[in-house]
Design an enzyme around this catalytic site. Structure first.
Site, PDB file in Angstrom:
ATOM      1  N   CYS A   1       0.834  -1.206   0.000  1.00 37.59           N
ATOM      2  CA  CYS A   1       0.000   0.000   0.000  1.00 37.59           C
ATOM      3  C   CYS A   1       0.871   1.260   0.000  1.00 37.59           C
ATOM      4  O   CYS A   1       1.542   1.553  -0.976  1.00 37.59           O
ATOM      5  CB  CYS A   1      -0.991  -0.048   1.167  1.00 37.59           C
ATOM      6  SG  CYS A   1      -2.334   1.156   1.025  1.00 37.59           S
TER       7      CYS A   1
ATOM      8  N   HIS B   1      -3.823  -5.102  -0.225  1.00 38.45           N
ATOM      9  CA  HIS B   1      -3.381  -5.605   1.085  1.00 38.45           C
ATOM     10  C   HIS B   1      -3.408  -7.132   1.088  1.00 38.45           C
ATOM     11  O   HIS B   1      -4.471  -7.723   1.263  1.00 38.45           O
ATOM     12  CB  HIS B   1      -4.307  -5.080   2.191  1.00 38.45           C
ATOM     13  CG  HIS B   1      -4.123  -3.633   2.476  1.00 38.45           C
ATOM     14  ND1 HIS B   1      -3.219  -3.162   3.408  1.00 38.45           N
ATOM     15  CD2 HIS B   1      -4.706  -2.536   1.932  1.00 38.45           C
ATOM     16  CE1 HIS B   1      -3.257  -1.837   3.431  1.00 38.45           C
ATOM     17  NE2 HIS B   1      -4.146  -1.436   2.543  1.00 38.45           N
TER      18      HIS B   1
ATOM     19  N   GLU C   1      -2.509  -9.093   3.391  1.00 38.90           N
ATOM     20  CA  GLU C   1      -2.928  -9.576   4.713  1.00 38.90           C
ATOM     21  C   GLU C   1      -4.438  -9.510   4.902  1.00 38.90           C
ATOM     22  O   GLU C   1      -4.974 -10.082   5.852  1.00 38.90           O
ATOM     23  CB  GLU C   1      -2.201  -8.792   5.821  1.00 38.90           C
ATOM     24  CG  GLU C   1      -2.708  -7.399   6.103  1.00 38.90           C
ATOM     25  CD  GLU C   1      -2.279  -6.314   5.107  1.00 38.90           C
ATOM     26  OE1 GLU C   1      -2.585  -5.133   5.367  1.00 38.90           O
ATOM     27  OE2 GLU C   1      -1.657  -6.643   4.075  1.00 38.90           O
TER      28      GLU C   1
END
Length: 209
Positions: A83, A188, A190
């Site tokens: 990001c 992202h 995650e």
């Protein structure tokens, strides 16, 4: 081989613990740190980040992490930007006035307004991968869905840097870059479910090699 040590650079921009947890799940030994000695001692480095460009650069400068990141990349240590950690690798941003790290030529631009288009670009969207561009794409579906939250995107001057794109409205923008051992994504991993974990697993496998 034992679990590779992956330093997650801490500069107070976003929640680093979700990244740490995801890396743990895929077999790494994550360490959140802003100490150069600990970062250099790791097998690989992750630079996450959520927020605005200028405060991010200010925090990196305050903690004297700019030369650390430059040296890591120059040495070819495996590096993953996420990001804001992608955006700061470029020269400047329309979001602010601070210069970026300037690792790559290009700037960070804001999405253009379109009728009915929501900015920020937030939620799940499909990637268009450049298959040969990155070992991080191994074992992923051809057009994987990943999770985005951003109003700005990178526009590299060198098109060969681009490893994946995404469409938001009528605009096709860079979603990930790859060059040697450096990778960075606007989305992202995650927060991207099984696809995100596979990408991180691929990164850890690369570190083990």
């Amino acid at each position: 081989m034992s679990a590779p040590a992956i330093a997650i650079i801490d500069y107070d921009m976003g929640n680093l613990h979700s990244v740490s947890k995801a890396l743990e799940v895929v077999g790494a030994r994550p360490l959140i740190s802003d100490r150069p000695a600990e970062i250099f001692a790791a097998d690989a480095v992750v630079l996450p980040g959520v927020g605005a460009f200028d405060p991010a650069m200010a925090r990196l400068q305050e903690r004297e992490l700019v030369p650390v990141i430059e040296q890591i990349i120059e040495q070819g240590m495996p590096f993953l930007g996420i990001c804001l950690g992608l955006q700061v690798l470029f020269e400047c941003s329309e979001e602010g006035t601070e210069p970026g790290l300037g690792i790559f030529a290009g700037k960070v631009k804001r999405f253009q307004s379109e009728p009915g288009l929501t900015i920020p670009h937030m939620g799940w969207n499909q990637l268009t991968l450049r298959p040969s561009a990155s070992p991080l794409w191994q074992h992923l579906p051809p057009s994987p869905w990943v999770y985005f939250v951003h109003s700005y995107f990178v526009a590299p001057e060198d098109p060969s840097l681009v490893a994946a794109t995404v469409c938001h409205g009528q605009q096709t923008v860079t979603a990930a870059i790859a060059r040697n051992n450096l990778f960075a994504c606007q989305f992202h991993p995650e927060k991207s479910g099984a696809v995100g974990l596979q990408l991180l697993r691929n990164f850890v496998a690369l570190v083990k090699d």
